[in-house]
Write a protein that holds these residues in place. Sequence first.
Motif, PDB file in Angstrom:
ATOM      1  N   LEU A 103       0.830  -1.203   0.000  1.00 44.60           N
ATOM      2  CA  LEU A 103       0.000   0.000   0.000  1.00 44.60           C
ATOM      3  C   LEU A 103       0.868   1.258   0.000  1.00 44.60           C
ATOM      4  N   LEU A 104       1.980   1.207   0.718  1.00 42.16           N
ATOM      5  CA  LEU A 104       2.893   2.353   0.737  1.00 42.16           C
ATOM      6  C   LEU A 104       3.472   2.611  -0.644  1.00 42.16           C
ATOM      7  N   ILE A 105       3.946   1.560  -1.292  1.00 40.21           N
ATOM      8  CA  ILE A 105       4.538   1.718  -2.630  1.00 40.21           C
ATOM      9  C   ILE A 105       3.499   2.219  -3.618  1.00 40.21           C
ATOM     10  N   SER A 106       2.276   1.733  -3.487  1.00 40.33           N
ATOM     11  CA  SER A 106       1.205   2.202  -4.368  1.00 40.33           C
ATOM     12  C   SER A 106       0.920   3.677  -4.163  1.00 40.33           C
ATOM     13  N   SER A 107       0.864   4.128  -2.917  1.00 42.19           N
ATOM     14  CA  SER A 107       0.597   5.538  -2.638  1.00 42.19           C
ATOM     15  C   SER A 107       1.758   6.412  -3.095  1.00 42.19           C
ATOM     16  N   MET A 108       2.993   5.920  -2.975  1.00 40.55           N
ATOM     17  CA  MET A 108       4.153   6.673  -3.452  1.00 40.55           C
ATOM     18  C   MET A 108       4.126   6.823  -4.966  1.00 40.55           C
ATOM     19  N   SER A 109       3.682   5.771  -5.648  1.00 36.39           N
ATOM     20  CA  SER A 109       3.643   5.795  -7.114  1.00 36.39           C
ATOM     21  C   SER A 109       2.556   6.713  -7.653  1.00 36.39           C
ATOM     22  N   SER A 110       1.518   6.951  -6.851  1.00 39.45           N
ATOM     23  CA  SER A 110       0.396   7.773  -7.309  1.00 39.45           C
ATOM     24  C   SER A 110       0.550   9.246  -6.923  1.00 39.45           C
TER      25      SER A 110
END
Length: 272
Positions: free
Chosen positions: A224-231
Motif C-alpha cells: 500500500l505504501l509503494i502504491s501511494s508513493m507511485s500515485s
Amino acid sequence: MKVKRVVGRIFVYLFLIIAFVVSVFPFYWMITGMTNTAVDVIKGKMTFGSHLIDNFKVLFTTYNIKRIFFNSIKISVLTTVGTLIISSMAAYGFEVYSSKAREKTYAAIMLSMMVPFAALMIPLFKLIVKFHLINTHAGLILTSLASVFIIFFFRQSFKSFPKDIIQAARVDGAGEFKIFTSIVMPSMKSTYAAAAIYAFMTSWNSYLWPLIVLQTDKQKTMTLLISSMSSAYFPEYGVIMAAIVLATLPMIIIFFTLQNYFVQGMTGSIKQ
C-alpha cells in the motif's frame, strides 16, 4: 548429426541467455534506479548513481517505514503460520478419514477456487464490519487463513504418506493430534516449506484486500505504501525503487533459506 546437435545446443543456450536477461533485467533496473534521482530514472539511466543514501534518507524521514515494514512482517508471518496449520490439518482430515460426503465436500471446496475474489469482497467486508474488525490487522489475517490451493497441495502430498505408519501409531495408543504433530508434520518438512513460501509471498504481495480493510496510515503494508508513493503528483522514482528493494528482501531471504525444502516439496518428496 554432430552439426544438428551443435546447432540445437546453440539455440538452447541462446534461449536460456535471453530468458536470463529478461528475468534479471527488472531487478537490475530496480537496483540501479534506487541509486539515481527521479529525473535520471525517467531518462532511462541504466548505470549506478550517487543518490542511494539520499533516497533512503528521504524514505525513512518522509514515511513511517519501520512501522509499515513491521506491519507487513506481522501480517505475513501470522497469516502464513495460521494457513499452514489450518490447511494441513484440513488436508490430513480429508485424506485420512473416509466418509460418504468426504469427496463431495472436497470437490465443493475445490470449486470455490473458480470464484473470483471480486465476488467475495462485499460479503467479506460486511463480515469484518459486523465483527468490528475493519481497519485492523486481525480482520485482514482472519479472512486470509483459509487457502484452498494449499489444502489441495497438502492433500496431494499426504497421498504418498505411508498409511501403515498411522495405523501402527494408533495401535500403540497414540491420539490423532499426537500422530499428526509428532509423526506426520516432522516427516513433511519439505511440503511445509514449499507451502510456507507460497503463503508468505501471497500475503506479502496482497494489495486489493488490504487496500479495502486497512484505512489508516498506521495500519498500512509495504504494498500500500509503494502504491501511494507511485500515485503522487511527482513520484520520486529513486525513493520508490529503494522501497521496492526493501520490500523484496524478506521474500528473497525466505526463498533462499528454504529453497532446498521448496524443491523437494514441489516434487512431493517425503522424508522417511
